[in-house]
Write a protein that holds these residues in place. Structure first.
Motif, PDB file in Angstrom:
ATOM      1  N   GLU A 162       2.927  32.171  68.323  1.00  0.00           N
ATOM      2  CA  GLU A 162       3.395  30.847  68.755  1.00  0.00           C
ATOM      3  C   GLU A 162       2.429  30.251  69.778  1.00  0.00           C
ATOM      4  OE1 GLU A 162       7.392  28.598  70.540  1.00  0.00           O
ATOM      5  OE2 GLU A 162       7.453  30.757  70.087  1.00  0.00           O
ATOM      6  N   SER A 163       1.941  31.091  70.694  1.00  0.00           N
ATOM      7  CA  SER A 163       0.959  30.621  71.687  1.00  0.00           C
ATOM      8  C   SER A 163      -0.317  30.145  71.004  1.00  0.00           C
ATOM      9  CB  SER A 163       0.630  31.751  72.672  1.00  0.00           C
ATOM     10  OG  SER A 163       1.773  32.102  73.417  1.00  0.00           O
ATOM     11  N   LEU A 164      -0.769  30.858  69.992  1.00  0.00           N
ATOM     12  CA  LEU A 164      -1.985  30.468  69.261  1.00  0.00           C
ATOM     13  C   LEU A 164      -1.816  29.106  68.578  1.00  0.00           C
ATOM     14  CD1 LEU A 164      -3.064  33.887  67.688  1.00  0.00           C
ATOM     15  CD2 LEU A 164      -4.389  32.519  69.328  1.00  0.00           C
ATOM     16  N   SER A 165      -0.587  28.810  68.013  1.00  0.00           N
ATOM     17  CA  SER A 165      -0.349  27.519  67.357  1.00  0.00           C
ATOM     18  C   SER A 165      -0.411  26.378  68.373  1.00  0.00           C
ATOM     19  CB  SER A 165       1.003  27.518  66.642  1.00  0.00           C
ATOM     20  OG  SER A 165       2.078  27.542  67.564  1.00  0.00           O
ATOM     21  N   ILE A 166       0.088  26.630  69.595  1.00  0.00           N
ATOM     22  CA  ILE A 166       0.043  25.613  70.651  1.00  0.00           C
ATOM     23  C   ILE A 166      -1.390  25.447  71.153  1.00  0.00           C
ATOM     24  CG2 ILE A 166       0.832  25.018  72.979  1.00  0.00           C
ATOM     25  CD1 ILE A 166       3.421  26.585  72.338  1.00  0.00           C
ATOM     26  N   MET A 167      -2.080  26.565  71.339  1.00  0.00           N
ATOM     27  CA  MET A 167      -3.477  26.529  71.783  1.00  0.00           C
ATOM     28  C   MET A 167      -4.352  25.753  70.790  1.00  0.00           C
ATOM     29  SD  MET A 167      -3.656  30.500  73.060  1.00  0.00           S
ATOM     30  CE  MET A 167      -5.466  30.600  73.041  1.00  0.00           C
ATOM     31  N   LYS A 168      -4.097  25.938  69.512  1.00  0.00           N
ATOM     32  CA  LYS A 168      -4.861  25.224  68.478  1.00  0.00           C
ATOM     33  C   LYS A 168      -4.621  23.717  68.576  1.00  0.00           C
ATOM     34  CE  LYS A 168      -5.584  25.059  63.473  1.00  0.00           C
ATOM     35  NZ  LYS A 168      -5.161  25.616  62.152  1.00  0.00           N
ATOM     36  N   ALA A 169      -3.347  23.342  68.764  1.00  0.00           N
ATOM     37  CA  ALA A 169      -3.006  21.916  68.876  1.00  0.00           C
ATOM     38  C   ALA A 169      -3.615  21.289  70.116  1.00  0.00           C
ATOM     39  CB  ALA A 169      -1.489  21.749  68.891  1.00  0.00           C
ATOM     40  N   LYS A 170      -3.754  22.065  71.196  1.00  0.00           N
ATOM     41  CA  LYS A 170      -4.289  21.558  72.466  1.00  0.00           C
ATOM     42  C   LYS A 170      -5.800  21.763  72.597  1.00  0.00           C
ATOM     43  CE  LYS A 170      -0.184  20.451  74.122  1.00  0.00           C
ATOM     44  NZ  LYS A 170       0.209  19.058  74.420  1.00  0.00           N
ATOM     45  N   GLY A 171      -6.397  22.426  71.633  1.00  0.00           N
ATOM     46  CA  GLY A 171      -7.841  22.646  71.688  1.00  0.00           C
ATOM     47  C   GLY A 171      -8.255  23.757  72.636  1.00  0.00           C
ATOM     48  N   ILE A 172      -7.394  24.735  72.858  1.00  0.00           N
ATOM     49  CA  ILE A 172      -7.690  25.867  73.751  1.00  0.00           C
ATOM     50  C   ILE A 172      -8.193  27.031  72.902  1.00  0.00           C
ATOM     51  CG2 ILE A 172      -6.742  27.491  75.445  1.00  0.00           C
ATOM     52  CD1 ILE A 172      -4.530  25.375  75.994  1.00  0.00           C
ATOM     53  N   PRO A 173      -9.381  27.531  73.162  1.00  0.00           N
ATOM     54  CA  PRO A 173      -9.935  28.624  72.354  1.00  0.00           C
ATOM     55  C   PRO A 173      -9.230  29.952  72.610  1.00  0.00           C
ATOM     56  CG  PRO A 173     -11.372  28.196  74.193  1.00  0.00           C
ATOM     57  CD  PRO A 173     -10.317  27.126  74.226  1.00  0.00           C
ATOM     58  N   GLY A 174      -9.325  30.868  71.644  1.00  0.00           N
ATOM     59  CA  GLY A 174      -8.729  32.198  71.803  1.00  0.00           C
ATOM     60  C   GLY A 174      -8.300  32.744  70.458  1.00  0.00           C
ATOM     61  N   THR A 175      -8.266  34.061  70.350  1.00  0.00           N
ATOM     62  CA  THR A 175      -7.857  34.715  69.111  1.00  0.00           C
ATOM     63  C   THR A 175      -6.695  35.654  69.373  1.00  0.00           C
ATOM     64  OG1 THR A 175      -9.368  36.575  69.441  1.00  0.00           O
ATOM     65  CG2 THR A 175     -10.241  34.627  68.258  1.00  0.00           C
ATOM     66  N   TYR A 176      -6.092  36.087  68.289  1.00  0.00           N
ATOM     67  CA  TYR A 176      -4.978  37.024  68.391  1.00  0.00           C
ATOM     68  C   TYR A 176      -5.454  38.298  69.080  1.00  0.00           C
ATOM     69  CZ  TYR A 176      -0.931  39.816  66.968  1.00  0.00           C
ATOM     70  OH  TYR A 176       0.194  40.626  66.977  1.00  0.00           O
ATOM     71  N   ASP A 177      -6.599  38.802  68.685  1.00  0.00           N
ATOM     72  CA  ASP A 177      -7.109  40.048  69.245  1.00  0.00           C
ATOM     73  C   ASP A 177      -7.384  39.924  70.745  1.00  0.00           C
ATOM     74  OD1 ASP A 177      -8.359  42.793  68.869  1.00  0.00           O
ATOM     75  OD2 ASP A 177     -10.073  41.671  69.673  1.00  0.00           O
ATOM     76  N   GLY A 178      -8.008  38.772  71.135  1.00  0.00           N
ATOM     77  CA  GLY A 178      -8.325  38.579  72.549  1.00  0.00           C
ATOM     78  C   GLY A 178      -7.061  38.534  73.402  1.00  0.00           C
ATOM     79  N   LEU A 179      -6.028  37.862  72.923  1.00  0.00           N
ATOM     80  CA  LEU A 179      -4.761  37.777  73.664  1.00  0.00           C
ATOM     81  C   LEU A 179      -4.073  39.140  73.702  1.00  0.00           C
ATOM     82  CD1 LEU A 179      -3.352  34.408  72.268  1.00  0.00           C
ATOM     83  CD2 LEU A 179      -4.252  34.805  74.573  1.00  0.00           C
ATOM     84  N   HIS A 180      -3.951  39.763  72.563  1.00  0.00           N
ATOM     85  CA  HIS A 180      -3.241  41.041  72.478  1.00  0.00           C
ATOM     86  C   HIS A 180      -3.899  42.092  73.362  1.00  0.00           C
ATOM     87  CE1 HIS A 180      -1.914  44.886  70.698  1.00  0.00           C
ATOM     88  NE2 HIS A 180      -0.767  44.217  70.462  1.00  0.00           N
ATOM     89  N   ARG A 181      -5.222  42.184  73.316  1.00  0.00           N
ATOM     90  CA  ARG A 181      -5.952  43.165  74.115  1.00  0.00           C
ATOM     91  C   ARG A 181      -5.706  42.991  75.611  1.00  0.00           C
ATOM     92  NH1 ARG A 181     -10.898  41.907  75.628  1.00  0.00           N
ATOM     93  NH2 ARG A 181     -11.246  40.611  73.776  1.00  0.00           N
ATOM     94  N   ASN A 182      -5.763  41.777  76.104  1.00  0.00           N
ATOM     95  CA  ASN A 182      -5.576  41.502  77.533  1.00  0.00           C
ATOM     96  C   ASN A 182      -4.124  41.672  77.959  1.00  0.00           C
ATOM     97  OD1 ASN A 182      -8.149  40.507  79.016  1.00  0.00           O
ATOM     98  ND2 ASN A 182      -8.249  39.500  76.988  1.00  0.00           N
ATOM     99  N   ILE A 183      -3.191  41.327  77.093  1.00  0.00           N
ATOM    100  CA  ILE A 183      -1.762  41.504  77.411  1.00  0.00           C
ATOM    101  C   ILE A 183      -1.440  42.982  77.595  1.00  0.00           C
ATOM    102  CG2 ILE A 183       0.574  41.335  76.438  1.00  0.00           C
ATOM    103  CD1 ILE A 183      -0.303  38.661  75.166  1.00  0.00           C
ATOM    104  N   ILE A 184      -1.931  43.826  76.695  1.00  0.00           N
ATOM    105  CA  ILE A 184      -1.638  45.257  76.780  1.00  0.00           C
ATOM    106  C   ILE A 184      -2.241  45.848  78.067  1.00  0.00           C
ATOM    107  CG2 ILE A 184      -2.048  47.509  75.709  1.00  0.00           C
ATOM    108  CD1 ILE A 184       0.063  45.716  74.299  1.00  0.00           C
ATOM    109  N   ARG A 185      -3.422  45.403  78.427  1.00  0.00           N
ATOM    110  CA  ARG A 185      -4.038  45.911  79.653  1.00  0.00           C
ATOM    111  C   ARG A 185      -3.287  45.455  80.899  1.00  0.00           C
ATOM    112  NH1 ARG A 185      -8.360  43.242  79.669  1.00  0.00           N
ATOM    113  NH2 ARG A 185      -7.844  41.874  81.444  1.00  0.00           N
ATOM    114  N   GLU A 186      -2.834  44.180  80.936  1.00  0.00           N
ATOM    115  CA  GLU A 186      -2.216  43.599  82.137  1.00  0.00           C
ATOM    116  C   GLU A 186      -0.744  43.996  82.317  1.00  0.00           C
ATOM    117  OE1 GLU A 186      -3.615  41.928  84.567  1.00  0.00           O
ATOM    118  OE2 GLU A 186      -5.610  41.802  83.675  1.00  0.00           O
TER     119      GLU A 186
END
Length: 246
Positions: free
Chosen positions: A150-174
């Motif tokens: 859901e975050s990726l769909s909003i990021m795409k609409a707003k022009g915010i870069p990022g991938t599923y892998d980049g988000l998932h990796r940082n979430i698990i670490r944090e």
């Protein structure tokens, strides 16, 4: 009646009286003769004997008068025909005008009906399109996978870069995927602004990089992810470029 039985007074009529009677007879005969003359006669008629009276011929004046009467009758007949034709023409013109007006009204009515039908069809198509659009709106699951998507769909609409892998990796670490995670021991916590949520973002940063359309709540999973990704894009170009504390 024999002469012997004629009253003496009549037998004694003088010559003047006899001529007077003959004249009266002649006038009567002339009137009868005129009534028998054809309407187009312009010559004297054959002599007609009337009740023993002297033969009388139609005069030229009588023939002329008969001809004038005939002409008057013909003229009246012609005038009547012209009036009838004029009346028929007026009726035909009126009927044509009425027919034209009816056709015009029928055409306007058909046009209005077609326009209303087209408008109704357009409205129906719009509603169907909205319904289809609504039915195409993805429904995200209420778990880490659904929050990231859901975050990726909003990021795409707003022009915010990022991938599923980049988000998932940082979430698990944090936060290990815990949306209620809070850091109460680092320097930020000491300063009274602890890091919170999936990507451990502090309140001032969250407020500044908050993405419209998401709840203004640090603990909300989607709001936390999109705000953190927006911050990472501003500072590092993308959340994909973050591999440690940021």
């Amino acid at each position: 009646m024999s002469a012997s039985r004629i009253p003496g007074r009549l037998r004694r009529m003088n010559k003047t009286q006899k001529l007077s009677v003959a004249g009266v007879s002649a006038v009567a005969a002339a009137a009868l003769s005129l009534s028998l003359v054809p309407g187009n006669a312009d010559a004297e008629t054959e002599p007609q004997a009337v009740s023993g009276a002297p033969v009388v011929f139609a005069s030229a004046a009588g023939a002329s008068q008969a001809k004038t009467i005939q002409s008057s009758v013909i003229e009246q007949h012609s005038t009547a025909e012209q009036l009838i034709k004029a009346s028929d023409a007026a009726k035909a013109k009126k009927a044509k005008s009425v027919s034209k007006e009816k056709a015009k009204k029928a055409k306007a009515k058909a046009h209005a009906k077609a326009k209303a039908k087209a408008k109704k069809a357009a409205s129906k198509r719009g509603k169907q399109g909205a319904s289809r659009s609504h039915s195409r709106t993805p429904v995200f699951s209420n778990n880490l996978d659904g929050w990231i998507k859901e975050s990726l769909s909003i990021m795409k609409a707003k022009g915010i870069p990022g991938t599923y892998d980049g988000l998932h990796r940082n979430i698990i670490r944090e936060s290990s995927g815990n949306p209620k995670a809070i850091n109460d021991w680092d320097v930020n916590a000491v300063n009274g602004v602890p890091s919170k949520g999936l990507l451990q973002i502090i309140k001032p940063t969250f407020d500044f990089y908050h993405v419209g359309g998401t709840p203004h709540d640090q603990y909300d999973p989607v709001a936390n992810i999109t705000a953190s990704a927006n911050y990472a894009a501003d500072k590092y170009g993308s959340i994909d470029n973050v591999n440690s504390a940021y």
